[in-house]
Scaffold this motif. Sequence first.
Motif, PDB file in Angstrom:
ATOM      1  N   LEU A  91      -8.400  10.036  12.453  1.00 10.80           N
ATOM      2  CA  LEU A  91      -7.849   8.735  12.836  1.00 10.80           C
ATOM      3  C   LEU A  91      -6.561   8.414  12.082  1.00 10.80           C
ATOM      4  CD1 LEU A  91     -11.176   6.719  12.981  1.00 10.80           C
ATOM      5  CD2 LEU A  91      -9.722   7.263  14.927  1.00 10.80           C
ATOM      6  N   GLY A  92      -6.492   8.848  10.804  1.00 14.40           N
ATOM      7  CA  GLY A  92      -5.327   8.512   9.994  1.00 14.40           C
ATOM      8  C   GLY A  92      -4.165   9.473  10.113  1.00 14.40           C
ATOM      9  N   TRP A  93      -4.494  10.777  10.272  1.00 16.48           N
ATOM     10  CA  TRP A  93      -3.447  11.800  10.270  1.00 16.48           C
ATOM     11  C   TRP A  93      -3.420  12.656  11.531  1.00 16.48           C
ATOM     12  CZ3 TRP A  93      -5.803   9.987   6.000  1.00 16.48           C
ATOM     13  CH2 TRP A  93      -5.022   9.651   4.901  1.00 16.48           C
ATOM     14  N   GLY A  94      -4.388  12.475  12.418  1.00 16.80           N
ATOM     15  CA  GLY A  94      -4.442  13.302  13.612  1.00 16.80           C
ATOM     16  C   GLY A  94      -4.964  14.694  13.340  1.00 16.80           C
ATOM     17  N   GLU A  95      -5.619  14.894  12.184  1.00 16.96           N
ATOM     18  CA  GLU A  95      -6.178  16.191  11.819  1.00 16.96           C
ATOM     19  C   GLU A  95      -7.603  15.998  11.317  1.00 16.96           C
ATOM     20  OE1 GLU A  95      -3.742  18.264   9.072  1.00 16.96           O
ATOM     21  OE2 GLU A  95      -1.900  17.930  10.185  1.00 16.96           O
ATOM     22  N   LEU A 119       0.837  -1.193   0.000  1.00 20.30           N
ATOM     23  CA  LEU A 119       0.000   0.000   0.000  1.00 20.30           C
ATOM     24  C   LEU A 119       0.872   1.242   0.000  1.00 20.30           C
ATOM     25  CD1 LEU A 119      -2.650  -0.935   2.741  1.00 20.30           C
ATOM     26  CD2 LEU A 119      -2.866  -1.221   0.264  1.00 20.30           C
ATOM     27  N   THR A 120       0.327   2.329  -0.551  1.00 19.38           N
ATOM     28  CA  THR A 120       1.000   3.614  -0.405  1.00 19.38           C
ATOM     29  C   THR A 120       0.789   4.115   1.027  1.00 19.38           C
ATOM     30  OG1 THR A 120      -0.911   4.981  -0.997  1.00 19.38           O
ATOM     31  CG2 THR A 120       0.438   4.133  -2.815  1.00 19.38           C
ATOM     32  N   VAL A 121       1.477   5.188   1.384  1.00 17.86           N
ATOM     33  CA  VAL A 121       1.350   5.738   2.739  1.00 17.86           C
ATOM     34  C   VAL A 121      -0.084   6.160   3.025  1.00 17.86           C
ATOM     35  CG1 VAL A 121       2.066   7.603   4.265  1.00 17.86           C
ATOM     36  CG2 VAL A 121       3.760   6.466   2.827  1.00 17.86           C
ATOM     37  N   ASN A 122      -0.700   6.888   2.107  1.00 22.68           N
ATOM     38  CA  ASN A 122      -2.075   7.345   2.329  1.00 22.68           C
ATOM     39  C   ASN A 122      -3.055   6.184   2.400  1.00 22.68           C
ATOM     40  OD1 ASN A 122      -1.469  10.025   2.532  1.00 22.68           O
ATOM     41  ND2 ASN A 122      -2.073  10.560   0.451  1.00 22.68           N
ATOM     42  N   GLU A 123      -2.875   5.182   1.532  1.00 30.06           N
ATOM     43  CA  GLU A 123      -3.747   4.009   1.579  1.00 30.06           C
ATOM     44  C   GLU A 123      -3.615   3.288   2.915  1.00 30.06           C
ATOM     45  OE1 GLU A 123      -3.271   3.223  -3.229  1.00 30.06           O
ATOM     46  OE2 GLU A 123      -2.356   1.836  -1.797  1.00 30.06           O
ATOM     47  N   PHE A 124      -2.382   3.153   3.393  1.00 21.61           N
ATOM     48  CA  PHE A 124      -2.146   2.473   4.661  1.00 21.61           C
ATOM     49  C   PHE A 124      -2.823   3.217   5.814  1.00 21.61           C
ATOM     50  CE2 PHE A 124       0.202   1.321   8.461  1.00 21.61           C
ATOM     51  CZ  PHE A 124       0.387  -0.047   8.310  1.00 21.61           C
ATOM     52  N   LYS A 125      -2.706   4.549   5.827  1.00 25.94           N
ATOM     53  CA  LYS A 125      -3.309   5.331   6.908  1.00 25.94           C
ATOM     54  C   LYS A 125      -4.835   5.241   6.866  1.00 25.94           C
ATOM     55  CE  LYS A 125       0.439   8.646   7.539  1.00 25.94           C
ATOM     56  NZ  LYS A 125       0.855  10.062   7.461  1.00 25.94           N
ATOM     57  N   LEU A 126      -5.405   5.271   5.675  1.00 27.11           N
ATOM     58  CA  LEU A 126      -6.861   5.172   5.573  1.00 27.11           C
ATOM     59  C   LEU A 126      -7.356   3.795   5.997  1.00 27.11           C
ATOM     60  CD1 LEU A 126      -7.540   7.093   2.243  1.00 27.11           C
ATOM     61  CD2 LEU A 126      -8.396   7.691   4.520  1.00 27.11           C
ATOM     62  N   LEU A 127      -6.646   2.752   5.575  1.00 26.87           N
ATOM     63  CA  LEU A 127      -7.068   1.412   5.984  1.00 26.87           C
ATOM     64  C   LEU A 127      -6.909   1.236   7.492  1.00 26.87           C
ATOM     65  CD1 LEU A 127      -8.209  -1.255   5.078  1.00 26.87           C
ATOM     66  CD2 LEU A 127      -5.891  -2.050   4.590  1.00 26.87           C
ATOM     67  N   SER A 128      -5.847   1.817   8.064  1.00 24.95           N
ATOM     68  CA  SER A 128      -5.674   1.774   9.520  1.00 24.95           C
ATOM     69  C   SER A 128      -6.854   2.434  10.220  1.00 24.95           C
ATOM     70  CB  SER A 128      -4.379   2.477   9.932  1.00 24.95           C
ATOM     71  OG  SER A 128      -3.252   1.852   9.389  1.00 24.95           O
ATOM     72  N   ALA A 129      -7.291   3.590   9.686  1.00 21.79           N
ATOM     73  CA  ALA A 129      -8.426   4.301  10.276  1.00 21.79           C
ATOM     74  C   ALA A 129      -9.694   3.470  10.195  1.00 21.79           C
ATOM     75  CB  ALA A 129      -8.611   5.643   9.572  1.00 21.79           C
ATOM     76  N   LEU A 130      -9.949   2.878   9.031  1.00 21.83           N
ATOM     77  CA  LEU A 130     -11.149   2.057   8.865  1.00 21.83           C
ATOM     78  C   LEU A 130     -11.115   0.818   9.757  1.00 21.83           C
ATOM     79  CD1 LEU A 130     -11.402   2.315   4.990  1.00 21.83           C
ATOM     80  CD2 LEU A 130     -13.099   3.200   6.604  1.00 21.83           C
TER      81      LEU A 130
END
Length: 231
Positions: A181-185, A154-165
């Motif tokens: 949840l993904g970026w703290g913003e 996964l790309t960084v953004n994909e990984f953060k979004l999947l982590s949030a979900l």
Amino acid sequence: MSADQPVAFVVDDEPAMLDIVTFALETQGFETESFRSAEAAWAALGRSRPELVVLDVMLPGASGITLCQRIKAKWDVPVMLVTAKGDVSDRIAGLEAEADDYIAKPFHPRELALRAQRLVRRTESARQVPTIVGGLELDPASHDVIVDSERVPLTVNEFKLLSALMSRPNVPLDFAQLLLLGWGESDRIGEREMIKAAIYRMRHKLEAAAPGSSAVIESVRGTGYLLRART
């Protein structure tokens, strides 16, 4: 310098701005290395990896956006972009290039340093423990997801979004919640477009790797997305 100090690469072609960013970071415990071009920073990244890159968008030669894309394609290094005040196009381009954070000029040096600290802490925390939901397992060390025994990069953004979900399975999350949840913003220019594009790519990767998986990403009309994790 202490071995415990996080290292930040600072990339800017303006000497005064280099001094400001370097001073701000060092007052908050960072060890810094300064570079006047994307090419010089890229060469240094080939020799060692910092905990953070603070990167001006406007650089001679290759732009900051280009360097950010190259970094994110190869390494899990958080990148903070420094953009011109009010230049929305730079910020959107930065999000598309997988930048982890941005700050607009003029900025308060302490704000930059505190945002840098938070970004490094958040990145280190996300790397520590894999997350497992349904048939999905996140591997923070590699930014892969293992779906029904198939490893998917996964790309960084994909990984953060999947982590949030995955942190709220079977619960609809709106765009602001996904960012938080993904970026703290909870507020980013271009957030919806970035999230939609990342979700679209990620769905195709997961479906290609494991058709009929026990966990799928669903759109929620008027809200956002949810991870439907079947048992």
